[in-house]
Design an enzyme around this catalytic site. Structure first.
Site, PDB file in Angstrom:
ATOM      1  N   SER A 149       0.711  -1.490   0.023  1.00 35.19           N
ATOM      2  CA  SER A 149       0.074  -0.141  -0.013  1.00 35.19           C
ATOM      3  C   SER A 149       0.914   1.230  -0.115  1.00 35.19           C
ATOM      4  O   SER A 149       0.413   2.197  -0.191  1.00 35.19           O
ATOM      5  CB  SER A 149      -0.921   0.213   1.072  1.00 35.19           C
ATOM      6  OG  SER A 149      -0.348  -0.034   2.249  1.00 35.19           O
ATOM      7  N   HIS A 164      -5.453  -4.459  -1.736  1.00 33.32           N
ATOM      8  CA  HIS A 164      -5.361  -3.330  -2.702  1.00 33.32           C
ATOM      9  C   HIS A 164      -5.282  -4.002  -4.164  1.00 33.32           C
ATOM     10  O   HIS A 164      -4.842  -3.239  -5.060  1.00 33.32           O
ATOM     11  CB  HIS A 164      -4.172  -2.524  -2.429  1.00 33.32           C
ATOM     12  CG  HIS A 164      -4.240  -1.462  -1.494  1.00 33.32           C
ATOM     13  ND1 HIS A 164      -4.648  -0.302  -1.332  1.00 33.32           N
ATOM     14  CD2 HIS A 164      -4.004  -1.895   0.045  1.00 33.32           C
ATOM     15  CE1 HIS A 164      -4.855  -0.049  -0.291  1.00 33.32           C
ATOM     16  NE2 HIS A 164      -4.159  -0.812   0.699  1.00 33.32           N
ATOM     17  N   LYS A 207     -12.259  -1.255   0.119  1.00 32.70           N
ATOM     18  CA  LYS A 207     -11.353  -0.337  -0.668  1.00 32.70           C
ATOM     19  C   LYS A 207     -12.125  -0.320  -2.089  1.00 32.70           C
ATOM     20  O   LYS A 207     -13.318   0.410  -2.178  1.00 32.70           O
ATOM     21  CB  LYS A 207      -9.806  -1.057  -0.780  1.00 32.70           C
ATOM     22  CG  LYS A 207      -9.321  -0.934   0.651  1.00 32.70           C
ATOM     23  CD  LYS A 207      -7.995  -1.050   0.530  1.00 32.70           C
ATOM     24  CE  LYS A 207      -7.278  -1.201   2.196  1.00 32.70           C
ATOM     25  NZ  LYS A 207      -7.389  -0.282   2.824  1.00 32.70           N
TER      26      LYS A 207
HETATM   27  N1  PMP Z   1      -4.649  -5.266   4.530  1.00 31.91           N
HETATM   28  C1  PMP Z   1      -4.087  -4.161   3.911  1.00 31.91           C
HETATM   29  C2  PMP Z   1      -2.883  -4.482   3.002  1.00 31.91           C
HETATM   30  C3  PMP Z   1      -4.854  -2.991   4.187  1.00 31.91           C
HETATM   31  O1  PMP Z   1      -4.209  -1.851   3.288  1.00 31.91           O
HETATM   32  C4  PMP Z   1      -5.780  -2.792   4.990  1.00 31.91           C
HETATM   33  C5  PMP Z   1      -6.498  -1.441   4.998  1.00 31.91           C
HETATM   34  N2  PMP Z   1      -5.883  -0.519   5.550  1.00 31.91           N
HETATM   35  C6  PMP Z   1      -6.404  -4.027   5.750  1.00 31.91           C
HETATM   36  C7  PMP Z   1      -5.759  -5.256   5.578  1.00 31.91           C
HETATM   37  C8  PMP Z   1      -7.399  -3.811   6.523  1.00 31.91           C
HETATM   38  O2  PMP Z   1      -8.827  -3.928   6.000  1.00 31.91           O
HETATM   39  P1  PMP Z   1      -9.918  -3.260   6.456  1.00 31.91           P
HETATM   40  O3  PMP Z   1     -10.028  -1.716   6.288  1.00 31.91           O
HETATM   41  O4  PMP Z   1     -11.171  -4.013   5.904  1.00 31.91           O
HETATM   42  O5  PMP Z   1      -9.992  -3.558   8.218  1.00 31.91           O
END
Ligand code: PMP
Length: 397
Positions: free
Chosen positions: A185, A213, A245
């Protein structure tokens, strides 16, 4: 008497002093291409709403209809009295979309990682993790009592070294779990999942990918990283993702074999012990899966915009790192420069936040931009020209 909570103020003050505290921006109204942020109309360039589905009419209508038919809340955790037809239908449709035997829906992606990883591995096991994996993976690994080994970011050679070394361990590990983000990310690069899964196979390890992502972005019609690399379910046993997302709603999910889902239904504590998604959420997620399946234009437009933006930014002389996806970091070096650039962009009408140390290395501060399919070409060009203006003013380009 000493105040037992004095650390709260002290630690917060330290963050403020180091300028590392989160300064929350206020979004008034929906997250749309042009949003009202801190009272100013700006082009949204940092949300995870890749396809704009959070405002898709069918997704919104599904949420409203589910409130009418199913109420505001589910009333319970899934295994007791909160397992609604909407949850089951969502899991069935998601599995179909992913081409998996079965899927399971969590309240969030964080709950999926922190609830499932500690059940897949425990004492006597080994987790092998990419050094840049998401915090929810790190917490999930911490909750397991497994040993951890970290391999260099997206480096199959280093992964192989760690796996080879693990074979010398005595007593032999009971299970090995290799875990990686699909798309990272902060940099927007893609994990070499084909090589990771091949190494998993030769070392008898399970492979777990967090595709938060990659969904809605990579692979056929946005089916994600497993589709992107044309891998089979035997090669990647756990595909985790989120509805927060590209799907535009909220909720986590896991896809794989029926055995995996049955196991998680019975063991995964965040799933067992936390209330299930409200009907509006489950129905909106269901509608978002449907949109992705039937309206392929969103993903195509996302990539067209992404290519246009990356090409222009590189031509202007910005350092756009190693991104291969709609996450494009604009790397400027010093944290103070990234903060000033973000502030100037905001004044010019573009909302994109800086990512600074300790989230990235001290000299790799950046503005992290995230493309959105709901933008027009004119919007993308507006963003490019805002970067050009601010970049020249601050002598970055
Ligand atoms: N894994 C990754 C790579 C993420 O970027 C995120 C969100 N920031 C999450 C897991 C967590 O997902 P959620 O927003 O559904 O809790």
């Amino acid at each position: 008497m000493r105040d037992p909570t004095s650390f709260l103020r002290t630690e917060y003050d330290e963050l403020v002093h180091a300028d590392l505290d989160w300064k929350l921006r206020l979004l008034a109204g929906p997250s749309t291409p042009w949003s009202i942020v801190d009272g100013k109309k700006v082009l949204m360039f940092c949300s995870n709403n890749y396809l704009g589905l959070s405002n898709h009419p069918a997704v919104k209508e599904a949420a409203m209809e589910a409130i009418r038919t199913h109420g505001a809340g589910s009333g319970s955790v899934r295994p007791i009295a909160g397992n609604m037809d909407l949850h089951m239908e969502l899991e069935r449709r998601l599995a179909q979309f992913k081409g998996a035997e079965a899927s399971l829906v969590y309240q969030t992606g964080f709950a999926a990682n922190s609830g499932l990883i500690p059940q897949l591995v425990g004492e006597g096991d080994l987790v092998v993790s990419d050094e840049l994996n998401h915090g929810s993976i790190i917490d999930g690994v911490r909750l397991s009592r497994a040993e951890r080994a970290v391999y260099k970011h997206a480096d199959p050679g280093d992964l192989e070294r760690v796996l080879d070394a693990s074979e010398q361990h005595s007593p032999a590990y009971r299970r090995i779990l290799i875990i990686t983000d699909g798309v990272f990310s902060m940099d927007g690069d893609i994990a070499p999942l084909d090589k990771v899964s091949a190494l998993g196979a030769t070392h008898g390890a399970m492979v777990y990918v967090d595709d938060a992502h990659g969904e809605g972005v990579l692979g056929e019609g946005g089916r994600g990283i497993v589709s992107h690399f044309h891998l089979s379910r035997d090669q990647v046993q756990v595909e985790m993702g989120t509805f927060s997302k590209a799907f535009g709603v909220v909720g986590g999910h896991v896809s794989g074999s029926r055995d995996l889902v049955n196991f998680a239904y019975n063991k995964s504590r965040t799933w067992l012990l936390s209330g299930s998604a409200p009907p509006a959420v489950a129905a909106a997620c269901l509608a978002a899966v449907d949109v992705l399946e039937h309206e392929t234009d969103h993903v195509r437009r996302l990539w067209e915009h992404t290519r246009r933006f990356k090409r222009a930014m590189a031509d202007l002389g910005f350092d756009i790192g190693r991104s291969e996806t709609p996450i494009t970091p604009i790397i400027v070096g010093e944290s103070s420069v990234a903060k000033r650039l973000s502030q100037r962009l905001f004044e010019l009408g573009l909302f994109a936040l800086p990512i600074v140390f300790p989230m990235v290395a001290k000299d790799r501060a950046r503005i992290r931009t995230i493309m959105n399919a709901a933008l027009t070409v004119e919007d993308v060009d507006f963003a490019i020209s805002a970067f050009e203006t601010a970049g020249k003013e601050l002598s970055i380009i």
